[in-house]
Design an enzyme around this catalytic site. Sequence first.
Site, short mmCIF file in Angstrom:
data_model
loop_
_atom_site.label_atom_id
_atom_site.label_comp_id
_atom_site.label_asym_id
_atom_site.label_seq_id
_atom_site.Cartn_x
_atom_site.Cartn_y
_atom_site.Cartn_z
N ASP A 16 0.87 -1.16 0.00
CA ASP A 16 0.00 0.00 0.00
C ASP A 16 0.92 1.23 0.00
OD1 ASP A 16 -2.36 1.63 0.58
OD2 ASP A 16 -1.51 1.79 2.60
N LEU A 17 0.44 2.39 -0.42
CA LEU A 17 1.28 3.60 -0.41
C LEU A 17 0.97 4.49 0.79
CD1 LEU A 17 1.14 4.59 -4.22
CD2 LEU A 17 3.04 3.52 -3.01
N ASP A 18 -0.22 5.12 0.78
CA ASP A 18 -0.56 6.13 1.78
C ASP A 18 -0.57 5.55 3.19
OD1 ASP A 18 -0.94 7.86 -0.34
OD2 ASP A 18 -3.12 7.63 -0.36
N ASP A 188 -1.41 -0.48 6.00
CA ASP A 188 -1.82 0.02 7.32
C ASP A 188 -3.30 -0.21 7.61
OD1 ASP A 188 -2.36 2.15 5.25
OD2 ASP A 188 -3.33 3.07 6.99
MG LIG Z 1 -2.96 3.16 3.48
#
Ligand SMILES: [Mg+2]
Length: 238
Positions: A16-18, A188
């Site tokens: 995942d990035l964010d 996350d």
């Molecule tokens: Mg995220």
Amino acid sequence: MHFYRPLTALKALTFDLDDTLYDNRPVIQRTEQESLAYLQNKHPELREITSSELHLVRAELREQEPEIYHDVTEWRRCSLVLLLQRQGYSLQQAQQGADDAMDDFAHWRSKVEVPQETHQTLQALAERFPLVAITNGNADPHVFGLGHYFQFILRSGPDGRSKPFSDMYDNASRLLGLSPESILHVGDDLTTDVAGALRSGFQACWINDRDRSLMAVSDSRLLPHIEISRLASLQSLL
Ligand SMILES: [Mg+2]
């Protein structure tokens, strides 16, 4: 690092990035403020517009097109078109205005500060494994120096429905030519990342950077294989 299930042999990792590779919260907050200011300054008719009015237009569009949320960029762009048409703009003017506003949005959206730890960890992992990014968002890792670590980047909308749907996980496995169970997804979010990855047959790593308890949070559905509090812990997999 907590182990909840035995990890089996890894051949690739997806990320995942964010809020997994960098803190996205200040980026979004500033981007929302700047995007609102842009509209207020650029269009006299919108001088008084508030962010809740913008959100109402977005919600209205989603009522009309329930699937649009999978593509957050298109959702934002179409909301701006609708908003500008309501100020009396022609469709063509509204589309041009929305495109200009989206350029401004993309500028702020990509002002991401990447911790050195993220660079070090991705660099070390990329020497051993193919890495892939899977995002529901609209950040462009090539703009803030993360793009080169990844074999490819999958985005919801163009590359399938958003996580937790399996579309992008399935695509990653197919494009890598690897079975899903040989891939570890790191993210996350307990729903989109952990539950989504597990239901797609991937192994899952939850990055818990805000000291939450897996046993106490309401969005916990499926146990990840591992939980880490810092990205650098992944280097112990090497
Ligand atoms: Mg995220």
